[in-house]
Design a protein around this motif. Sequence first.
Motif, mmCIF file in Angstrom:
data_model
loop_
_atom_site.group_PDB
_atom_site.id
_atom_site.type_symbol
_atom_site.label_atom_id
_atom_site.label_comp_id
_atom_site.label_asym_id
_atom_site.label_seq_id
_atom_site.Cartn_x
_atom_site.Cartn_y
_atom_site.Cartn_z
ATOM 1 N N LYS A 453 1.138 -14.631 -12.130
ATOM 2 C CA LYS A 453 0.000 -14.620 -11.221
ATOM 3 C C LYS A 453 0.354 -13.900 -9.917
ATOM 4 C CE LYS A 453 -2.304 -17.315 -14.024
ATOM 5 N NZ LYS A 453 -3.430 -16.775 -14.824
ATOM 6 N N PRO A 454 -0.642 -13.349 -9.214
ATOM 7 C CA PRO A 454 -0.383 -12.793 -7.880
ATOM 8 C C PRO A 454 0.118 -13.880 -6.939
ATOM 9 C CG PRO A 454 -2.510 -12.070 -8.721
ATOM 10 C CD PRO A 454 -2.030 -13.135 -9.652
ATOM 11 N N LEU A 455 1.054 -13.518 -6.069
ATOM 12 C CA LEU A 455 1.678 -14.471 -5.149
ATOM 13 C C LEU A 455 1.173 -14.243 -3.728
ATOM 14 C CD1 LEU A 455 5.331 -14.206 -6.520
ATOM 15 C CD2 LEU A 455 3.616 -15.954 -7.073
ATOM 16 N N LEU A 456 0.840 -15.331 -3.059
ATOM 17 C CA LEU A 456 0.383 -15.223 -1.674
ATOM 18 C C LEU A 456 1.450 -14.624 -0.776
ATOM 19 C CD1 LEU A 456 -1.545 -18.593 -1.188
ATOM 20 C CD2 LEU A 456 -2.511 -16.285 -1.327
ATOM 21 N N ASP A 457 2.717 -14.893 -1.068
ATOM 22 C CA ASP A 457 3.811 -14.350 -0.257
ATOM 23 C C ASP A 457 3.820 -12.824 -0.232
ATOM 24 O OD1 ASP A 457 4.697 -16.846 0.382
ATOM 25 O OD2 ASP A 457 6.354 -16.884 -1.053
ATOM 26 N N ASN A 458 3.213 -12.203 -1.248
ATOM 27 C CA ASN A 458 3.256 -10.737 -1.363
ATOM 28 C C ASN A 458 1.995 -10.069 -0.820
ATOM 29 O OD1 ASN A 458 5.467 -11.574 -2.794
ATOM 30 N ND2 ASN A 458 5.110 -10.274 -4.578
ATOM 31 N N ALA A 459 1.052 -10.845 -0.372
ATOM 32 C CA ALA A 459 -0.241 -10.295 0.033
ATOM 33 C C ALA A 459 -0.115 -9.445 1.302
ATOM 34 C CB ALA A 459 -1.244 -11.431 0.263
ATOM 35 N N GLY A 460 -0.932 -8.409 1.375
ATOM 36 C CA GLY A 460 -1.024 -7.611 2.590
ATOM 37 C C GLY A 460 0.143 -6.694 2.861
ATOM 38 N N ALA A 461 0.945 -6.392 1.826
ATOM 39 C CA ALA A 461 2.107 -5.538 2.044
ATOM 40 C C ALA A 461 2.082 -4.254 1.232
ATOM 41 C CB ALA A 461 3.390 -6.315 1.718
ATOM 42 N N CYS A 462 1.260 -4.186 0.199
ATOM 43 C CA CYS A 462 1.324 -3.055 -0.739
ATOM 44 C C CYS A 462 -0.077 -2.516 -0.996
ATOM 45 C CB CYS A 462 1.971 -3.530 -2.041
ATOM 46 S SG CYS A 462 2.175 -2.241 -3.289
ATOM 47 N N TRP A 463 -0.206 -1.179 -0.946
ATOM 48 C CA TRP A 463 -1.483 -0.529 -1.184
ATOM 49 C C TRP A 463 -1.290 0.758 -1.970
ATOM 50 C CZ3 TRP A 463 -0.112 -2.622 3.499
ATOM 51 C CH2 TRP A 463 -0.938 -3.651 3.989
ATOM 52 N N ARG A 464 -2.370 1.176 -2.561
ATOM 53 C CA ARG A 464 -2.413 2.518 -3.137
ATOM 54 C C ARG A 464 -2.795 3.495 -2.037
ATOM 55 N NH1 ARG A 464 -6.124 4.392 -8.356
ATOM 56 N NH2 ARG A 464 -5.338 6.550 -8.464
ATOM 57 N N GLY A 465 -2.236 4.715 -2.082
ATOM 58 C CA GLY A 465 -2.573 5.738 -1.096
ATOM 59 C C GLY A 465 -4.054 6.071 -1.113
ATOM 60 N N VAL A 466 -4.475 6.890 -0.190
ATOM 61 C CA VAL A 466 -5.899 7.134 0.038
ATOM 62 C C VAL A 466 -6.388 8.345 -0.764
ATOM 63 C CG1 VAL A 466 -7.636 7.650 1.788
ATOM 64 C CG2 VAL A 466 -5.738 6.118 2.333
ATOM 65 N N ALA A 467 -7.563 8.178 -1.406
ATOM 66 C CA ALA A 467 -8.179 9.263 -2.177
ATOM 67 C C ALA A 467 -8.850 10.265 -1.257
ATOM 68 C CB ALA A 467 -9.202 8.682 -3.149
ATOM 69 N N LYS A 468 -8.653 11.555 -1.515
ATOM 70 C CA LYS A 468 -9.256 12.602 -0.688
ATOM 71 C C LYS A 468 -10.716 12.837 -1.060
ATOM 72 C CE LYS A 468 -6.540 15.983 -1.823
ATOM 73 N NZ LYS A 468 -5.771 15.387 -2.952
ATOM 74 N N VAL A 469 -10.966 12.995 -2.376
ATOM 75 C CA VAL A 469 -12.293 13.347 -2.902
ATOM 76 C C VAL A 469 -12.784 14.644 -2.253
ATOM 77 C CG1 VAL A 469 -14.582 12.504 -3.526
ATOM 78 C CG2 VAL A 469 -12.755 10.857 -3.090
ATOM 79 N N GLY A 470 -12.061 15.689 -2.509
ATOM 80 C CA GLY A 470 -12.411 16.996 -1.959
ATOM 81 C C GLY A 470 -11.162 17.760 -1.554
ATOM 82 N N ARG A 471 -11.350 19.023 -1.197
ATOM 83 C CA ARG A 471 -10.212 19.886 -0.849
ATOM 84 C C ARG A 471 -9.852 19.708 0.627
ATOM 85 N NH1 ARG A 471 -11.269 25.888 -2.817
ATOM 86 N NH2 ARG A 471 -9.406 26.142 -1.517
ATOM 87 N N PHE A 472 -9.291 18.564 0.947
ATOM 88 C CA PHE A 472 -8.854 18.290 2.309
ATOM 89 C C PHE A 472 -7.415 18.758 2.535
ATOM 90 C CE2 PHE A 472 -12.435 15.518 1.765
ATOM 91 C CZ PHE A 472 -12.994 15.380 3.022
#
Length: 786
Positions: A453-472
């Motif tokens: 199961k997901p652990l509360l101790d790990n919350a708020g530390a890991c993310w996926r990078g941001v999608a551009k959706v276009g030629r930025f």
Amino acid sequence: MTSESLRTTAAFTAAAVRQLGELAITLRQRGHAPLQITQLIQQLLLGFFAQEVGILPQQFLTQLLDAGQQHPLIVTQQLEQALNTLAISDVLSAAPGLPLTLADIQLLRTLTELKWSVIEPSIFGTLFERGLDFNQRQQLGAYYTDAAAIMRIVEPVVLEPLRAEWAATKTAVTQTKSRKAAQALFKTLLERLRNFRVLDPACGSGNFLYLALNGLKDLEYEIILAAEHLHFPRTFPAVGLENVLGIETNAYAAELARITVWIGELQWMMQHDFSLENAPIVKPINSIAHRDALLNENGTEAEWPSVDVIIGNPPFLGGNKKRSILGDDYFSALNRIYTERVPAGADLVTYWFEKARAHIDSGKAQAAGFITTSSIRSGANRKVLKRICKTTTIFNAWSDETWLNTDAAVRVSLICFGHSKRIPMLNGTLVAHIHADLTADNAEVECDLTQAKPLLDNAGACWRGVAKVGRFDIPGAIARHWLLLPNPQGQLNADVLTPWVNGSDITRRPTDTWLIDYGNQSSEVEAACYEAPFAYLMKHVQAQRAQQRDEKRKRYWWRLGRSGADIRAALTQHSRYIATPMVGKYRLFVWLKRRIFPDQQLIVIARADDTTFGILHSRFHELWAMRMGSSFGTTRRYTPTTTFATFPFPIGLTPADTNGATIQLANGAVIPSVAAEYRTHAIAIAQAAFELNQLREQWLNPPAWIERVPEVVPGYPERIIAKPEYAAQLKQRTLTKLYNQQPAWLIKAQQQLDCAVAAAYGGINELTETEMLQQLLELNLARSGN
């Protein structure tokens, strides 16, 4: 049939398809509808086969086509009438009277000379379907399925249980002294076979049904011969077309399926010396239905007939493509009907799995077996397999196999589930139990990581990078030019330009790519004040964003596709952060400076201490990531939810513990400010991780080969530029090549890191991989309250 004869049959079939395909293409170029062409070609195939095996009068079509070469205008009508005698039942639609040229008639006359009795119907159907249906089946992922792969489903689901019944019957026959009782045993089993029903609810051109029918007929024949050997009256084979049922949404694929099983049955009869003199030109095949397998026309759930088993190769279509391919109405109906059973983001194939599970659960089937992409093992798809494991059993599976579709290779899983008393088999090996992620327990250690199961101790530390959706993204040279340009109102282009990194920049060499990033709050008026970047986006992004479904992306076309507010806020607290490619051959973690923007194919951990870096780069986390990540071909996809959120860090060193101040040690390593009783482990891990990273960096960028150059304006990381004489050599220094080579110094540094992390766990370094995973799972369950 020998391998040589199989090759000969396959070669002939492919040649026949090619020549009929040439006629089909010619007719298509003349403007005739694909369905009409397909119906004509199917009738021609039936005609050629029927003439070859003697169902039609000898030389019937040959003589008709000979005469037609003298009178091309008349032969079309005569051929239409002749072929439509093959459509007197529900097997096929009547062939349309498409006008034929002299060249067409001559081609057909040549085709009558081929030995149509040896055609391989499953190959013909698949190749012909692929060649004529230009849209739907390829869009929905209809892949060619070879006989050996199909039998990995047919054998455990259809034939092995029946063979077990046959073995039990033989034993009972030998033990009884009554001939009447023995004969009754044979009769009971033959009746069982003749009433046995196999359903393929996405039957395509009928390959699965064809091979299942052949297997059933072979088994029936074996039983008939055994009874005859004991001097019981010989019976005529009764297993036939009514034993196989199909559902197919494509009209001419359904007709191909009918041809496939019809020809297959007649070929079986000829191969076993049964006369075809009294065989009907076509037998009614009402069991292969042309309809949708999931939804009725009125938007309600489609029903499947009650059968013994279900098999097939349902369409492969990713969850994120369902709406665009199937349409809004169909997509909405699926979500409405299956909302409690199938996650909205799951692949299309999972609906077949759920319907088969429900069929088994309600007593309308005993077992099922499907082929699907290997992504079934993870993410939203795995929830469907977990539901299967709760109500029945996965008794046979191949977790990750190569699958060829035309020239492309994909990864597939073959999964058989239902009521079975046999010992489960995974990848050809007997196991104690098969889990929803298609891993297995051994006899000594049970380790079902799908419980994690997901652990509360790990919350708020890991993310996926941001999608551009276009030629930025822009080349570094352009970015540096813009950094030096003035703007009328005094704004600096540095406000909206930042270096950008994706997975390839980490596993290979940096590409020096930059990003135009206006953040989350800028208005269009404010954005226009940065002249060069804004003009670039107007030219390359604005029109494309206008086509988006997402209203917010249309309205704020100059901003990135996802705001990334959470990840931006987290990274501002640190001077650097940890990143790993979402997909890669190795599970590699690197440091990136705060000013570097992460692509959506990177996973970002908002921590700046070497202790966290070391735990993530340890053997223990790598094992966890390999098992918990979603599948992507032969590799695993690292995700914030299934991988990072569930991983049990050593006690006292969890993300909740390291989310504070940091301390730099004398050698440059950075540790988190943690409780005193955990500081020794934090230091040991940090120093080993720091050493590993330093050695890697010196190998990647030898100081004698490079120069570190400041950017053209302050506030950015230095650039690494190869000295001219070392430029070619430096290009070969990549993390992937380093880990391919596995030099002794790298192995030693990794071992030192693993020892330090193992100590923090209480000494688990000597355990087997399964035992390590089991202990990690126990930690997860304890912390999650399970």
